[in-house]
Structures are given as C-alpha cells and as structure tokens.
Design a protein around this motif. Sequence first.
Motif, PDB file in Angstrom:
ATOM      1  N   ASP A 179     -12.479  -8.618  -7.634  1.00 43.83           N
ATOM      2  CA  ASP A 179     -13.807  -8.207  -5.385  1.00 43.83           C
ATOM      3  C   ASP A 179     -13.067  -7.527  -4.728  1.00 43.83           C
ATOM      4  N   GLY A 180     -12.093  -7.018  -4.717  1.00 46.65           N
ATOM      5  CA  GLY A 180     -11.090  -6.155  -4.145  1.00 46.65           C
ATOM      6  C   GLY A 180     -10.391  -6.855  -3.336  1.00 46.65           C
ATOM      7  N   GLU A 181      -9.879  -8.070  -3.441  1.00 52.74           N
ATOM      8  CA  GLU A 181      -8.741  -9.153  -2.312  1.00 52.74           C
ATOM      9  C   GLU A 181      -7.708  -8.541  -3.058  1.00 52.74           C
ATOM     10  N   ILE A 182      -6.737  -8.378  -2.391  1.00 55.23           N
ATOM     11  CA  ILE A 182      -5.175  -8.302  -2.210  1.00 55.23           C
ATOM     12  C   ILE A 182      -4.154  -9.631  -3.229  1.00 55.23           C
ATOM     13  N   LEU A 183      -3.762  -9.287  -3.983  1.00 53.42           N
ATOM     14  CA  LEU A 183      -3.159  -9.836  -4.711  1.00 53.42           C
ATOM     15  C   LEU A 183      -1.020  -9.629  -4.289  1.00 53.42           C
ATOM     16  N   ARG A 184      -1.050  -8.868  -4.508  1.00 54.98           N
ATOM     17  CA  ARG A 184       0.301  -8.534  -4.577  1.00 54.98           C
ATOM     18  C   ARG A 184       0.343  -7.482  -4.140  1.00 54.98           C
ATOM     19  N   ALA A 197      -0.278  -9.708   2.076  1.00 56.44           N
ATOM     20  CA  ALA A 197      -1.130 -10.009   1.165  1.00 56.44           C
ATOM     21  C   ALA A 197      -1.923 -11.234   2.335  1.00 56.44           C
ATOM     22  N   GLY A 198      -1.107 -11.862   2.702  1.00 59.27           N
ATOM     23  CA  GLY A 198      -1.942 -13.506   3.494  1.00 59.27           C
ATOM     24  C   GLY A 198      -2.573 -12.894   4.526  1.00 59.27           C
ATOM     25  N   GLU A 199      -2.543 -11.641   5.403  1.00 60.57           N
ATOM     26  CA  GLU A 199      -2.664 -11.798   6.303  1.00 60.57           C
ATOM     27  C   GLU A 199      -3.752 -10.578   6.571  1.00 60.57           C
ATOM     28  N   ALA A 200      -4.469 -10.526   5.249  1.00 61.77           N
ATOM     29  CA  ALA A 200      -5.458  -9.048   5.135  1.00 61.77           C
ATOM     30  C   ALA A 200      -6.447  -9.613   4.665  1.00 61.77           C
ATOM     31  N   SER A 201      -7.468  -8.678   5.374  1.00 62.71           N
ATOM     32  CA  SER A 201      -8.781  -9.777   5.404  1.00 62.71           C
ATOM     33  C   SER A 201      -9.475  -9.935   3.436  1.00 62.71           C
ATOM     34  N   PRO A 202      -9.754 -11.204   3.487  1.00 57.01           N
ATOM     35  CA  PRO A 202     -10.287 -11.165   1.498  1.00 57.01           C
ATOM     36  C   PRO A 202     -11.263  -9.422   1.090  1.00 57.01           C
ATOM     37  N   SER A 203     -11.918  -9.126   2.666  1.00 65.34           N
ATOM     38  CA  SER A 203     -13.190  -8.550   2.125  1.00 65.34           C
ATOM     39  C   SER A 203     -12.236  -6.727   2.595  1.00 65.34           C
ATOM     40  N   PHE A 204     -12.784  -5.878   1.056  1.00 72.45           N
ATOM     41  CA  PHE A 204     -11.828  -4.417   0.941  1.00 72.45           C
ATOM     42  C   PHE A 204     -12.787  -3.970   1.893  1.00 72.45           C
ATOM     43  N   ALA A 205     -14.729  -4.327   1.790  1.00 66.52           N
ATOM     44  CA  ALA A 205     -15.206  -3.084   2.978  1.00 66.52           C
ATOM     45  C   ALA A 205     -14.599  -3.830   4.293  1.00 66.52           C
ATOM     46  N   GLU A 206     -13.971  -4.463   4.520  1.00 66.85           N
ATOM     47  CA  GLU A 206     -14.136  -4.662   5.883  1.00 66.85           C
ATOM     48  C   GLU A 206     -12.478  -3.852   6.445  1.00 66.85           C
ATOM     49  N   ARG A 207     -11.571  -4.273   5.658  1.00 66.43           N
ATOM     50  CA  ARG A 207     -10.383  -3.373   5.498  1.00 66.43           C
ATOM     51  C   ARG A 207     -10.521  -2.232   5.810  1.00 66.43           C
ATOM     52  N   ALA A 215     -11.335  13.295   3.532  1.00 69.86           N
ATOM     53  CA  ALA A 215      -9.863  14.621   2.424  1.00 69.86           C
ATOM     54  C   ALA A 215     -10.102  15.389   2.560  1.00 69.86           C
ATOM     55  N   PRO A 216      -8.683  16.465   1.949  1.00 68.93           N
ATOM     56  CA  PRO A 216      -8.361  17.633   2.295  1.00 68.93           C
ATOM     57  C   PRO A 216      -9.208  17.934   2.909  1.00 68.93           C
ATOM     58  N   ASP A 217     -10.687  18.253   2.433  1.00 70.41           N
ATOM     59  CA  ASP A 217     -11.170  19.464   3.196  1.00 70.41           C
ATOM     60  C   ASP A 217     -11.759  19.037   4.500  1.00 70.41           C
ATOM     61  N   GLY A 218     -11.143  17.841   5.005  1.00 72.56           N
ATOM     62  CA  GLY A 218     -11.630  17.647   6.553  1.00 72.56           C
ATOM     63  C   GLY A 218     -12.923  16.674   5.990  1.00 72.56           C
ATOM     64  N   ARG A 219     -13.887  16.711   5.356  1.00 73.61           N
ATOM     65  CA  ARG A 219     -14.948  15.923   4.680  1.00 73.61           C
ATOM     66  C   ARG A 219     -14.205  13.650   5.035  1.00 73.61           C
ATOM     67  N   LEU A 220     -15.232  13.033   5.372  1.00 70.96           N
ATOM     68  CA  LEU A 220     -14.981  12.120   6.359  1.00 70.96           C
ATOM     69  C   LEU A 220     -15.104  11.181   4.650  1.00 70.96           C
ATOM     70  N   MET A 221     -14.193  10.442   4.167  1.00 70.90           N
ATOM     71  CA  MET A 221     -14.451   9.457   2.619  1.00 70.90           C
ATOM     72  C   MET A 221     -15.226   8.425   3.266  1.00 70.90           C
ATOM     73  N   ARG A 222     -16.200   8.803   2.023  1.00 73.24           N
ATOM     74  CA  ARG A 222     -17.002   6.950   2.010  1.00 73.24           C
ATOM     75  C   ARG A 222     -16.822   5.902   1.044  1.00 73.24           C
ATOM     76  N   LEU A 223     -17.289   4.626   1.655  1.00 77.11           N
ATOM     77  CA  LEU A 223     -16.277   3.678   0.043  1.00 77.11           C
ATOM     78  C   LEU A 223     -15.913   3.466  -0.993  1.00 77.11           C
ATOM     79  N   GLU A 224     -16.748   4.183  -1.725  1.00 78.75           N
ATOM     80  CA  GLU A 224     -17.429   4.145  -3.280  1.00 78.75           C
ATOM     81  C   GLU A 224     -16.749   5.505  -3.511  1.00 78.75           C
ATOM     82  N   ARG A 230     -13.575   2.857  -7.181  1.00 80.48           N
ATOM     83  CA  ARG A 230     -13.195   3.731  -8.319  1.00 80.48           C
ATOM     84  C   ARG A 230     -12.215   3.235  -9.742  1.00 80.48           C
ATOM     85  N   ALA A 231     -11.340   2.753  -9.181  1.00 85.92           N
ATOM     86  CA  ALA A 231     -10.307   2.273 -10.203  1.00 85.92           C
ATOM     87  C   ALA A 231     -11.273   1.131 -10.389  1.00 85.92           C
ATOM     88  N   LEU A 232     -12.142   0.223 -10.023  1.00 84.33           N
ATOM     89  CA  LEU A 232     -12.748  -1.306  -9.951  1.00 84.33           C
ATOM     90  C   LEU A 232     -13.896  -0.787 -10.998  1.00 84.33           C
TER      91      LEU A 232
END
Length: 514
Positions: A179-184, A197-207, A215-224, A230-232
């Motif tokens: 679910d995107g939580e940090i394990l290590r 990892a213990g201090e990070a929010s469990p929600s990847f969206a919140e982080r 992105a290199p072209d200056g475009r603001l990157m979306r969560l997806e 993308r790896a998940l």
Amino acid sequence: MGTTGDGSGRTLVPAPGDIARNAFGGITAAMFEAVFDASPAGLAVLVGPDLIVDHANAACRALTRADVDPVGQPFEDVWPTGDPAVLPALRNVLATGAGLCVDDYAVPAAGGVRRFCVQVRRIPWRRGLAVLVAVWETSEAWAARRAAEEAAAAALTRAGELDATVDAIADGLVIYGRDGEILRMNRAAMRQLGYDAGEASPSFAERFAALRVYAPDGRLMRLEDTPVVRALQGETVRSLHARVEYQGRSLWVLASSAPVRGADGSIAGAVLTFSDETALHAMEQARDDLVRMISHDLRTPLNAIYNQAHLLRRYPNDAARVEARAAAVLKSCERMSAMIQDLVEATLLEDGQLQISPEPVDLAAAVPELLERFHGAIDVDRVRLVVHPDLPRALADPQRLERIVVNLLTNALKYSPPQGEVVLELAPAPEGVAIVVTDRGVGIAPEDVPHVFDRFFRARGARQPEGLGLGLYITRHLVQAHGGRIEVSSRLGQGSTFRVVLPSADGNGVAALH
C-alpha cells in the motif's frame, strides 16, 4: 506385591496396598503392566541401597547394553555413565523423597555424545520404597535444535550483512509495502529525506503531498507518474530525472524503481533507489554556461579582430587607418586575454590552487599608483578617490588586491551612465580596512542581488555587457582567500555600493587570515 510364574519370576503384579499407595485404584495388575511397558519413555524401578533394577520396560531395555539383561543387575552395571555423582543422587532420592529432574544429561558414546532428559521419583514398591527412573533420549531433538539455532544464527548474520550492505550504498534506498507504506530505508535515504521509516506517514499520498516534484521539462509531476506508484503497478522505472522541492530545499535526483513480487508472482511492494544529482546538475549547468559564454563572448572580440584584419588588407598604405585598425585589434586581443585570465583564475580559485602571499600594504599609496597605471585601460577620470585619515595598512597579496580593486571599479563603470561618477573610498573598519566602491548607475534588481557573486552572472541593465560574468565571482573568492568579506547594497535606478573588508596588518590581521 507378588509375582506370577512366567519363567522369569519378575512379572509385575502390584499388591492391593501398593495399588492404593500409588493411586492406581480401580485398575488391574495387567493394565498397570501394560501401561508401564507401553510407555515411550524408558522406565526402570530401582530397589535397595545397591539400586538393583527390579523392573524395566521395553523402551528402557533399548537404552541399555545389548548384552546385559538389566533386571536383577545393579544400575551402575547396566548404565555405566562414568559420572560419580549419579549413584549418590539416586540414593538421595530414595532416602529423602526429593525428586530429581535433569533436562539435558550428556552421556559419552561411540562416535559422539548421547543426550537424555531424566526424571527420578521415589515410589512405594513391594510394601517398601523404590526409585522410578524415567529416561527420554533427546539426541535427535537436541541435534535439530542445534541445527535450528545455527540456521537462525546464519540467518541473522546474513541479515546483518544485508543491512550493512544496504547502509553502505551511497544512494538512497527505500522498500515499500503493497500500500506504499515504508518498510525499510537505508541511512542515505534517511539523511536525504530527513526521517526514518518509523517517523514517516503510512500514507504515500500524504508523504507525496509534502513534496513538489518536477519533471526535467519543468512539468509538475502527478502522484500516478511517480516511480513508486508506477512500480506498485508492476512497471520498472529506470533513471528518471526529477527536481524535488522539499523542506525549503531544491534537489535534482536520479530515481529508479521496480516492483517486489511474492512467491506467487503478485506484487508485494516496491523498491526505490535515488541519488542526489544536484552537484552534478550544477556542474552540467556550469559547463553549458561556460560553452555558451565562450561561444558568444570570446567570439565578439575575435570577430572584431577578423573585421579589422580585412580592413587592414584593403587599406595597407593608409597610415591613419592602419593605426586605428591596429589599435582596435590590440583592444580586442586585450579583451580576449582578460576573459581567458578570468577563466584561468576562476578555475584555480575553485580548486584551491591560487596562492595568496599576504604582506602589509599601504592602500593610501598603492591605490593612487594603481589608478595612474590603469589610466587608459579603464576610465579612471570618472573615479573619485576618497582616503580617510588614520587608514591602517592592509594585510593582502598586492597582486590579488589590485585585481579586487580593478574588478570592482570595472563593474561600477560598466553599470554607470557614460559620464557618471564612481567613488572609491578607503576607510578604517573595526575588522581591518574597508574598500568601498559606489556608483550612481542603474542599480541591481532585488531578485538579482543574491546572485551578483555567482559564476557567469551578469545583472540586467548593463550599458556594455562585456566579459564572461566572472569578475565579481573571482572578487568574492579573492576576498575570502584573504580572510575578508564582501557585501553589496543596491537600489534600482539609484546605484550600488560594494564594500570589501580586509584584515589589517596590525594585530588582528593574521588571526583573520587563519
């Protein structure tokens, strides 16, 4: 208790009193004997002070010497342990009734050691007392336990090696759950992200919401679009460049990610690696700036030389024109030489290879002489020199000090009106000696002030944008190499003031340099 005649004369037949004392009421002698003989533990009944074996079940016989019938034999002949403490301990149980339990009793055997768990109790027997010995061989269990402990130790060692390897990686490494939580996280990731990892929010969206990723072209990157999401989703991402703004910092990172799959092939998480490419990006940007500056600024005087040479060929016999063209060529060569010298000095300063040889310098005498020497090279007629009384000597390298003063004057004249005055002031300062250059030129925009000492920077509004934009950059490094400081104040449309403070040669100068 009596016996029945089966040929051995030792079949177990408990008497009624024995049954009552042993809490076996309600069972027959045959039932008792069946339970005794069927026990998986080796059982033996020892009687008398010599601890004679009165009865032994099949499991006990399997543990004894194969060539000896244990019944009727002394215990020490049946089980020769070689341990002098065994017989006294058994006799103590018989005498006192205190039970004995040994969880791990090792007995030397051919080819190794056999291990047993032993329990000894006093029991009523044949209208008297006896010792009941219960023995379980634990050799296989002990070997399995030892193997498990060794396997666990090996696993801990491998885990420690893996932890050490992961922490030794210079790049940041983060392992995520499904679910995107940090394990290590490794140490590099914790250092760059500012949390573990213990201090990070469990929600990847919140982080992710705490970041701004471009992105290199200056475009603001979306969560997806992030490497982790993308790896998940099963995608492998390699060498993605991005600029990250986080906690007031702006970093360039190179990130790669991949899904982590379980034994059934399902996605169990993701792994992300990233490296801080900010310094490398700055170097690449500096390289691009250098190429751009050289291709443009060095080409300008080179083109002037080229054009003047053609004109010389057209009018070789016109002395006046030849003189003018030669002067133009000489001036262009001087400009190119100054640019090349700037590049060389900037490189030496950045590498710490430029040598500084400080000595006491009388600025009140040295600066007027400098202005006289540079008459014609710079417009010194527009410079008004103000020397305050009681001016201490500066502790400086004369050659580098001359470079500082000329750079400041050249910059002030370049950004001033054609007839505008520039004031060069020499004054005592609490930290040493102050060199102050003030112009009444176009001034510097507030957003440009923090960058005026940056490499290749040239403020807007220059009347004649010459040079590579290295003058003030070199000046800052030279001042700092002397243990001094440089600062600027400016207002648009009203001019700028550059103030350099160098250590004095009287007392505190050496301390400032070191």
